[in-house]
Design a protein around this motif. Sequence first.
Motif, PDB file in Angstrom:
ATOM      1  N   LYS A  97       0.857  -1.194   0.000  1.00 43.72           N
ATOM      2  CA  LYS A  97       0.000   0.000   0.000  1.00 43.72           C
ATOM      3  C   LYS A  97       0.889   1.239   0.000  1.00 43.72           C
ATOM      4  O   LYS A  97       1.967   1.218   0.575  1.00 43.72           O
ATOM      5  CB  LYS A  97      -0.879  -0.018   1.263  1.00 43.72           C
ATOM      6  CG  LYS A  97      -2.062   0.906   1.204  1.00 43.72           C
ATOM      7  CD  LYS A  97      -3.179   0.354   0.347  1.00 43.72           C
ATOM      8  CE  LYS A  97      -4.287   1.352   0.101  1.00 43.72           C
ATOM      9  NZ  LYS A  97      -5.255   0.848  -0.874  1.00 43.72           N
ATOM     10  N   HIS A  98       0.403   2.310  -0.615  1.00 41.79           N
ATOM     11  CA  HIS A  98       1.149   3.559  -0.587  1.00 41.79           C
ATOM     12  C   HIS A  98       1.490   3.937   0.861  1.00 41.79           C
ATOM     13  O   HIS A  98       0.622   3.884   1.736  1.00 41.79           O
ATOM     14  CB  HIS A  98       0.335   4.680  -1.221  1.00 41.79           C
ATOM     15  CG  HIS A  98      -0.139   4.355  -2.593  1.00 41.79           C
ATOM     16  ND1 HIS A  98       0.711   4.265  -3.670  1.00 41.79           N
ATOM     17  CD2 HIS A  98      -1.364   4.063  -3.079  1.00 41.79           C
ATOM     18  CE1 HIS A  98       0.020   3.945  -4.754  1.00 41.79           C
ATOM     19  NE2 HIS A  98      -1.247   3.813  -4.419  1.00 41.79           N
ATOM     20  N   SER A 100       1.746   6.686   2.273  1.00 42.63           N
ATOM     21  CA  SER A 100       0.873   7.723   2.826  1.00 42.63           C
ATOM     22  C   SER A 100      -0.471   7.169   3.254  1.00 42.63           C
ATOM     23  O   SER A 100      -1.179   7.780   4.046  1.00 42.63           O
ATOM     24  CB  SER A 100       0.636   8.823   1.789  1.00 42.63           C
ATOM     25  OG  SER A 100      -0.124   8.317   0.711  1.00 42.63           O
ATOM     26  N   MET A 101      -0.853   6.018   2.695  1.00 40.95           N
ATOM     27  CA  MET A 101      -2.207   5.533   2.914  1.00 40.95           C
ATOM     28  C   MET A 101      -2.314   4.466   3.992  1.00 40.95           C
ATOM     29  O   MET A 101      -3.371   4.295   4.581  1.00 40.95           O
ATOM     30  CB  MET A 101      -2.791   4.999   1.606  1.00 40.95           C
ATOM     31  CG  MET A 101      -3.113   6.125   0.635  1.00 40.95           C
ATOM     32  SD  MET A 101      -3.608   5.504  -0.974  1.00 40.95           S
ATOM     33  CE  MET A 101      -5.297   5.032  -0.615  1.00 40.95           C
ATOM     34  N   ASP A 383       3.392   7.819  -4.119  1.00 42.02           N
ATOM     35  CA  ASP A 383       2.975   9.076  -3.483  1.00 42.02           C
ATOM     36  C   ASP A 383       3.742  10.236  -4.100  1.00 42.02           C
ATOM     37  O   ASP A 383       3.177  11.288  -4.405  1.00 42.02           O
ATOM     38  CB  ASP A 383       3.282   9.046  -1.975  1.00 42.02           C
ATOM     39  CG  ASP A 383       2.404   8.083  -1.195  1.00 42.02           C
ATOM     40  OD1 ASP A 383       1.222   7.950  -1.537  1.00 42.02           O
ATOM     41  OD2 ASP A 383       2.912   7.474  -0.238  1.00 42.02           O
TER      42      ASP A 383
END
Lengths: 507, 507
Positions: A97-98, A100-101, A383
């Motif tokens: 997953k990114h 940032s996420m 990102d």
Amino acid sequence: MTPTAIANHVEANNLQADPETKKKFNLFVGASVGPEVEDRWARMDMYVFQLELPRYGLVGNVKTNLFLERIERRYPHQVGKDISKGINAGRINFADKHLSMFPQDLTYGYYNLHKKHGDPRKPLDWAIVEATAITEEGHIVPGASVGATPEILQSAEKIIIEVNTRIPNLEGLHDITQSFVPPYRQPYLITHPSDRIGTTAIPIDTERVVAIIESDQPDNTGENAPENEDSRAIAHHLIEFLSSEVDAGRLPKSLLPLQSGIGNVANSIIGGLADGPFDKVQVWTEVLQDTFIRFFDSGKLDFATATSIRFSPNGFDHFYANWAKYKDRLLLRSQQVANSPEIIRRLGIIAMNTPLEVDIYAHANSTCALGSRMLNGLGGSADFLRNAKLSIMHTPSSRPTKSDPTGISCIVPFASHVDQTEHDLDVVVTEQGLADLRGLSPRERAPIIIQKCAHPDYRDSLMEYYERALDECLRKGAGHEPHILKNAFKFHTHFQEHGTMKIKNWD
Amino acid sequence: MTPTAIANHVEANNLQADPETKKKFNLFVGASVGPEVEDRWARMDMYVFQLELPRYGLVGNVKTNLFLERIERRYPHQVGKDISKGINAGRINFADKHLSMFPQDLTYGYYNLHKKHGDPRKPLDWAIVEATAITEEGHIVPGASVGATPEILQSAEKIIIEVNTRIPNLEGLHDITQSFVPPYRQPYLITHPSDRIGTTAIPIDTERVVAIIESDQPDNTGENAPENEDSRAIAHHLIEFLSSEVDAGRLPKSLLPLQSGIGNVANSIIGGLADGPFDKVQVWTEVLQDTFIRFFDSGKLDFATATSIRFSPNGFDHFYANWAKYKDRLLLRSQQVANSPEIIRRLGIIAMNTPLEVDIYAHANSTCALGSRMLNGLGGSADFLRNAKLSIMHTPSSRPTKSDPTGISCIVPFASHVDQTEHDLDVVVTEQGLADLRGLSPRERAPIIIQKCAHPDYRDSLMEYYERALDECLRKGAGHEPHILKNAFKFHTHFQEHGTMKIKNWD
């Protein structure tokens, strides 16, 4: 220390075979806990999540479906072999997953959708977190990384704090923000890398702390990847390009804040900037490595902010010894902020990352060799590359195989896994040269990428693919992004069969 | 009107064959100018940029390398056949870019890197823009769309204003923000769809206005795509899912702001919401279609903001006649703001879009049929799907071909073009069912997507691909995201040869 102690306990008492115990120990691991510990946990299938940035990041979750969140794209050498083996052998489920996420998805409850026990508002059972100090209010001053620690602490029912007394109290190094969920989110009021919007320690509910442990373990880091001729050539192309952007008035003389990945190319670039023409440079990145010490000491780097510091042992010694000199020029933030699309786009970051392969239309593969085998994970590459003002991917044009020193072409007809799309990249650069793709259509991009970036051993073959695809697709009225799908992965399948991507022909 | 007049002039004077004239007429087109005009321009190769949202969007640039920016993902039926023909036949260069990024890349100078003439700070020679009024200061009140108009006007040396006297003065409908370049950008201080952060008209340098033309042409829109059984089934699955998220406490009772694409599925969803269980719903989207009138009139929709209104002719008549009723519940913004990752992520938008195909690991193709033939462009799909709180793709599970009513499977082993990555999607839904992918690893996703979403005609075949790939990759220790690359596009190549994706076997 705690993870090691748990691993010792499990091994000493032979608990790893007991399904009930295994469940109990589906806890956590912070990736930079060191390969030995990681591997021991991996061998015992003790993983649920694995987070990169907090050294003792996280955290447990007693789901019966194991799954593991690895976000460690940029430390391939830190990844224990048994972990990637576990992922690629099917024992460990790994959801990329990114950067940032991940923390926000954790607070959204997306990682405990099927959790049946405990407080549903607390997705995690346990958090193990490193501190260099605990404030009078009981708040936690982190060590050399923040990562997802604020959200992890916010999401855990029980908290174990490991106070590292070997590291100085780093109070003041961090800018800590809490995570709110929509519709209660607010703008991040940051317009400069040095802006502070939070507190210097992580507030926690002290009633959830179940243990405080003292540790004196050093950061278990390794040395940086050494530069070589290729990495220096790539850095040279890039610095030349940035200079020409300044000359054209598209970048200020001090550039815009830089994000730089990790590895020998990144080290060459940062090294080149330390000797380069740009003054008062700002850095907004994920992780700081040793070369940033040189960059600071050159007087060219004004301010740097990241979510983690990952110096070598010598680098850390130097850093702590000269703490007074660096402390006002450095800030660590949570990964949700450091990798925030909002801030990356607003600041107009110059992002530079390494892919496994890039295709002729500028789709890039950051994660899966031959489409299937996970190497290091996505990290924050997307990102940054989606939101930067200049999105740059740098890679050697080829890599060696057992039988062929240029057996793998890093420029391919079709990326065998796509993490970055053609809509995201502005520049591709190899030791061969730099392709400026801004404003170009796919049919304009392909010849430029091939001619400027591909290794000479593959250039003709790639051009032949492109020209055949162009001819065939134009005849069909389907030539926007010409491909011959039956041959699109021929480099890869030939490599699987013959150990080199050098195909005989396209028939 | 101006584009039509120019096309008339070119045709009447037979100028399209003259290379010098062709250069001069490399101007502009706003996509929703209507297919007839678009097609005439396309046939004459008069395109440079094509923008979606400003009805008479833009704008010229006398580059000798033609290239065209199409951002019209969501109006396939509005796209003149000659345009896509021109792109896919190689006559028109088309560079697809995220809707949020095109305007900023224009102001960065990324579309005039090679421009040799004129003011380098003005990337465009000409802008043609529609107004419903001009204020006393000479500022422009746009019509039913904003799109990239502020940045286009900011970037043009000469401006032609077309005042449409058929449309009422829409002053107050718009929230206009100007674009600054880094390091001078500021946060968008929006925390609710109704927040205003700008002005009601677009400020311009009146010295650059070279002509003001009166027009009384109506919006050249068509009717909405009709709902059908499949679109209603998809909407049903989705509304059920959203209800269960509310029940689980992961969404507020009024949901979070909705983004909805265009087409019959989107219409069924909005229609379903008008009759559905959610009150005081907010909308943050790109384009409003007729179904939103019904949604407003149902009393369930509280506020909607978008970058463009695209009602049918009857819809517009109703809208203008009831202007007083709607005007305080509606706001149009520039596409840079409407599609801003910053705001989408902050508000926690629920994003819903239609792909061409989704693969078994949840990579999606939004643009290129069989990897090569451009259909409608990317639009803002990736702006929303990357940043939304819930990223949803909805599609029928199959589409008909000439010889087979289910000849195309919209679930495929490997997407033949990747616009949305596996790291971006939370939910895939077809008329067959809904796959909730949150927190799942690739090996967990594939069986769920196949079982829940694939058409029964393809389910066994897809499962066989997955199981063979799993087996082969696990044996090699490369099983994170199992693929057999030599077969990955077999659905597609079989379709190219036989007009259906129904393969006989995987050998």
